[in-house]
Design a protein around this motif. Structure first.
Motif, PDB file in Angstrom:
ATOM      1  N   MET A 111       0.833  -1.196   0.000  1.00  0.00           N
ATOM      2  CA  MET A 111       0.000   0.000   0.000  1.00  0.00           C
ATOM      3  C   MET A 111       0.871   1.250   0.000  1.00  0.00           C
ATOM      4  N   ASN A 112       0.363   2.291  -0.633  1.00  0.00           N
ATOM      5  CA  ASN A 112       1.113   3.530  -0.762  1.00  0.00           C
ATOM      6  C   ASN A 112       0.191   4.685  -0.385  1.00  0.00           C
ATOM      7  N   ASP A 113       0.580   5.472   0.620  1.00  0.00           N
ATOM      8  CA  ASP A 113      -0.276   6.548   1.102  1.00  0.00           C
ATOM      9  C   ASP A 113      -0.472   7.644   0.070  1.00  0.00           C
TER      10      ASP A 113
ATOM     11  N   THR B 197      -6.045   7.584  -6.756  1.00  0.00           N
ATOM     12  CA  THR B 197      -7.099   7.075  -7.633  1.00  0.00           C
ATOM     13  C   THR B 197      -7.075   5.551  -7.572  1.00  0.00           C
ATOM     14  N   PRO B 198      -8.171   4.898  -7.964  1.00  0.00           N
ATOM     15  CA  PRO B 198      -8.147   3.433  -8.025  1.00  0.00           C
ATOM     16  C   PRO B 198      -7.038   2.907  -8.937  1.00  0.00           C
ATOM     17  N   ALA B 199      -6.770   3.607 -10.031  1.00  0.00           N
ATOM     18  CA  ALA B 199      -5.684   3.187 -10.922  1.00  0.00           C
ATOM     19  C   ALA B 199      -4.337   3.249 -10.207  1.00  0.00           C
ATOM     20  N   ASP B 200      -4.161   4.231  -9.309  1.00  0.00           N
ATOM     21  CA  ASP B 200      -2.941   4.296  -8.505  1.00  0.00           C
ATOM     22  C   ASP B 200      -2.814   3.063  -7.617  1.00  0.00           C
ATOM     23  N   LEU B 201      -3.930   2.637  -7.018  1.00  0.00           N
ATOM     24  CA  LEU B 201      -3.912   1.441  -6.166  1.00  0.00           C
ATOM     25  C   LEU B 201      -3.437   0.225  -6.949  1.00  0.00           C
ATOM     26  N   LEU B 202      -3.884   0.115  -8.185  1.00  0.00           N
ATOM     27  CA  LEU B 202      -3.478  -1.022  -9.013  1.00  0.00           C
ATOM     28  C   LEU B 202      -1.994  -0.940  -9.354  1.00  0.00           C
TER      29      LEU B 202
ATOM     30  N   THR C  51       0.344   0.384  -7.573  1.00  0.00           N
ATOM     31  CA  THR C  51       1.079   0.011  -6.368  1.00  0.00           C
ATOM     32  C   THR C  51       1.067  -1.496  -6.177  1.00  0.00           C
ATOM     33  N   ALA C  52      -0.086  -2.120  -6.367  1.00  0.00           N
ATOM     34  CA  ALA C  52      -0.182  -3.576  -6.244  1.00  0.00           C
ATOM     35  C   ALA C  52       0.742  -4.263  -7.245  1.00  0.00           C
ATOM     36  N   LEU C  53       0.835  -3.695  -8.431  1.00  0.00           N
ATOM     37  CA  LEU C  53       1.681  -4.273  -9.472  1.00  0.00           C
ATOM     38  C   LEU C  53       3.152  -4.174  -9.101  1.00  0.00           C
ATOM     39  N   SER C  54       3.537  -3.081  -8.487  1.00  0.00           N
ATOM     40  CA  SER C  54       4.937  -2.924  -8.099  1.00  0.00           C
ATOM     41  C   SER C  54       5.279  -3.752  -6.856  1.00  0.00           C
ATOM     42  N   ASP C  55       4.283  -3.984  -5.999  1.00  0.00           N
ATOM     43  CA  ASP C  55       4.525  -4.730  -4.756  1.00  0.00           C
ATOM     44  C   ASP C  55       4.669  -6.233  -5.011  1.00  0.00           C
ATOM     45  N   ASP C  56       3.725  -6.811  -5.739  1.00  0.00           N
ATOM     46  CA  ASP C  56       3.740  -8.266  -5.954  1.00  0.00           C
ATOM     47  C   ASP C  56       2.875  -8.602  -7.163  1.00  0.00           C
ATOM     48  N   PRO C  57       3.423  -8.534  -8.363  1.00  0.00           N
ATOM     49  CA  PRO C  57       2.620  -8.741  -9.567  1.00  0.00           C
ATOM     50  C   PRO C  57       2.067 -10.155  -9.731  1.00  0.00           C
ATOM     51  N   SER C  58       2.664 -11.122  -9.074  1.00  0.00           N
ATOM     52  CA  SER C  58       2.262 -12.509  -9.304  1.00  0.00           C
ATOM     53  C   SER C  58       1.134 -12.986  -8.388  1.00  0.00           C
ATOM     54  N   ARG C  59       0.811 -12.222  -7.354  1.00  0.00           N
ATOM     55  CA  ARG C  59      -0.212 -12.706  -6.422  1.00  0.00           C
ATOM     56  C   ARG C  59      -1.602 -12.627  -7.048  1.00  0.00           C
TER      57      ARG C  59
ATOM     58  N   GLU D 291     -21.316  -0.724  -1.708  1.00  0.00           N
ATOM     59  CA  GLU D 291     -20.959  -1.899  -0.929  1.00  0.00           C
ATOM     60  C   GLU D 291     -20.479  -3.039  -1.819  1.00  0.00           C
ATOM     61  N   GLY D 292     -21.156  -3.225  -2.950  1.00  0.00           N
ATOM     62  CA  GLY D 292     -20.779  -4.312  -3.850  1.00  0.00           C
ATOM     63  C   GLY D 292     -19.434  -4.099  -4.519  1.00  0.00           C
ATOM     64  N   VAL D 293     -19.178  -2.900  -5.038  1.00  0.00           N
ATOM     65  CA  VAL D 293     -17.899  -2.670  -5.724  1.00  0.00           C
ATOM     66  C   VAL D 293     -16.750  -2.542  -4.731  1.00  0.00           C
ATOM     67  N   SER D 294     -17.063  -2.102  -3.510  1.00  0.00           N
ATOM     68  CA  SER D 294     -16.021  -2.041  -2.490  1.00  0.00           C
ATOM     69  C   SER D 294     -15.604  -3.450  -2.085  1.00  0.00           C
ATOM     70  N   ALA D 295     -16.565  -4.269  -1.673  1.00  0.00           N
ATOM     71  CA  ALA D 295     -16.242  -5.638  -1.261  1.00  0.00           C
ATOM     72  C   ALA D 295     -15.710  -6.451  -2.430  1.00  0.00           C
ATOM     73  N   GLY D 296     -16.272  -6.199  -3.614  1.00  0.00           N
ATOM     74  CA  GLY D 296     -15.956  -7.014  -4.773  1.00  0.00           C
ATOM     75  C   GLY D 296     -14.732  -6.597  -5.559  1.00  0.00           C
ATOM     76  N   LEU D 297     -14.029  -5.552  -5.116  1.00  0.00           N
ATOM     77  CA  LEU D 297     -12.805  -5.141  -5.811  1.00  0.00           C
ATOM     78  C   LEU D 297     -11.984  -4.130  -5.008  1.00  0.00           C
ATOM     79  N   LEU D 298     -12.611  -2.992  -4.671  1.00  0.00           N
ATOM     80  CA  LEU D 298     -11.834  -1.839  -4.228  1.00  0.00           C
ATOM     81  C   LEU D 298     -11.216  -1.997  -2.845  1.00  0.00           C
ATOM     82  N   ALA D 299     -11.968  -2.519  -1.881  1.00  0.00           N
ATOM     83  CA  ALA D 299     -11.409  -2.695  -0.537  1.00  0.00           C
ATOM     84  C   ALA D 299     -10.282  -3.726  -0.508  1.00  0.00           C
ATOM     85  N   PRO D 300     -10.460  -4.909  -1.147  1.00  0.00           N
ATOM     86  CA  PRO D 300      -9.333  -5.842  -1.194  1.00  0.00           C
ATOM     87  C   PRO D 300      -8.106  -5.251  -1.888  1.00  0.00           C
ATOM     88  N   LEU D 301      -8.321  -4.495  -2.967  1.00  0.00           N
ATOM     89  CA  LEU D 301      -7.205  -3.863  -3.668  1.00  0.00           C
ATOM     90  C   LEU D 301      -6.517  -2.850  -2.763  1.00  0.00           C
TER      91      LEU D 301
END
Length: 251
Positions: free
Chosen positions: A1-3, A7-12, A14-22, A207-217
């Motif tokens: 995670m990066n403070d 944007t949601p694209a920023d979250l992605l 960061t995830a890509l730089s942290d661990d792309p294979s997970r 609630e659906g898009v948060s649980a189904g994508l955004l919060a886990p990301l």
């Protein structure tokens, strides 16, 4: 995670730089037996291709409104992040007649025809398959997206304080607000790195898009999308949770 992610694209990114294979998104259709698992790298590749389709082929610009008429699906998650990458407002279940462009599944084609701009149709068939016969007046996503570039760079920097997500209740969230709410939801659910959330919620509101994508990301975890979970008996559900190493459940 990066403070500094705003944007949601920023979250992605960061995830890509942290661990792309997970794993990031796993999708089940318990009516057909389909299971699709996308790593962060694979998901990001789909997002880049879709964002290039939006920007280059459909001439979408920051501030344009896209009526997203799709059910819970891994490709819907891709479109949400592609819109964020370009700066397009993703309008969940929005009125196609008031949108600049529309993305439709096979069950919402008639509603999508109300859009006077570009129309994209997704068959939602297993493995992202094409329509047997493309719907008249629509671009077939499965035909157009494979040839798009694997890397994406917006022509215009995305403003994190501009509208990014329009919800069916009439509210709109900026990119910054989406990230803040997603982080808060992840913290409230105890979702951190390695967390794996099983969600049966529809993408019909926050609630659906948060649980189904955004919060886990936002939390550094992953999601298992299972919109037809009611088809499983208790024993099968327990087996699913064990097989998928589920740590949290929302249904």
């Amino acid at each position: 995670m990066n403070d500094s992610d705003r944007t949601p694209a920023d979250l992605l990114r960061t995830a890509l730089s942290d661990d792309p294979s997970r794993p990031l998104v796993t999708y089940y259709d318990d009516a057909t037996g389909e299971r699709v698992e996308l790593s962060v790298a694979t998901f990001a590749n789909w997002v880049a291709k879709t964002a290039n389709l939006l920007q280059d082929e459909l001439s979408a610009e920051p501030g344009d409104r896209l009526a997203l008429l799709l059910p819970v699906h891994w490709q819907t998650a891709v479109w949400l992040l592609a819109c964020s990458s370009v700066g397009v407002v993703a309008d969940l279940g929005g009125d196609a007649s008031g949108a600049d462009l529309v993305v439709s599944g096979p069950d919402t084609l008639e509603a999508a025809r109300g859009c006077s701009g570009d129309r994209v149709a997704l068959s939602l068939r297993p493995m992202g398959g094409r329509f047997p016969q493309p719907p008249e007046g629509f671009v077939d996503y499965a035909v157009e997206v494979p040839g798009q570039g694997d890397q994406f760079a917006p022509y215009v920097p995305v403003d994190p304080d501009a509208p990014a997500l329009a919800l069916p209740d009439g509210s709109e969230l900026t990119g910054t607000q989406v990230v803040e709410r997603a982080r808060a939801d992840a913290a409230a659910r105890g979702l951190g790195p390695g967390g794996r959330l099983l969600s049966a919620l529809p993408y019909d509101g926050w609630e659906g898009v948060s649980a189904g994508l955004l919060a886990p990301l936002a939390g550094g975890g992953s999601v298992v999308l299972a919109p037809r979970l009611e088809r499983l008996d208790a024993a099968s559900l327990d087996q699913r949770k064990e097989n998928e190493r589920v740590t949290h459940t929302v249904d």
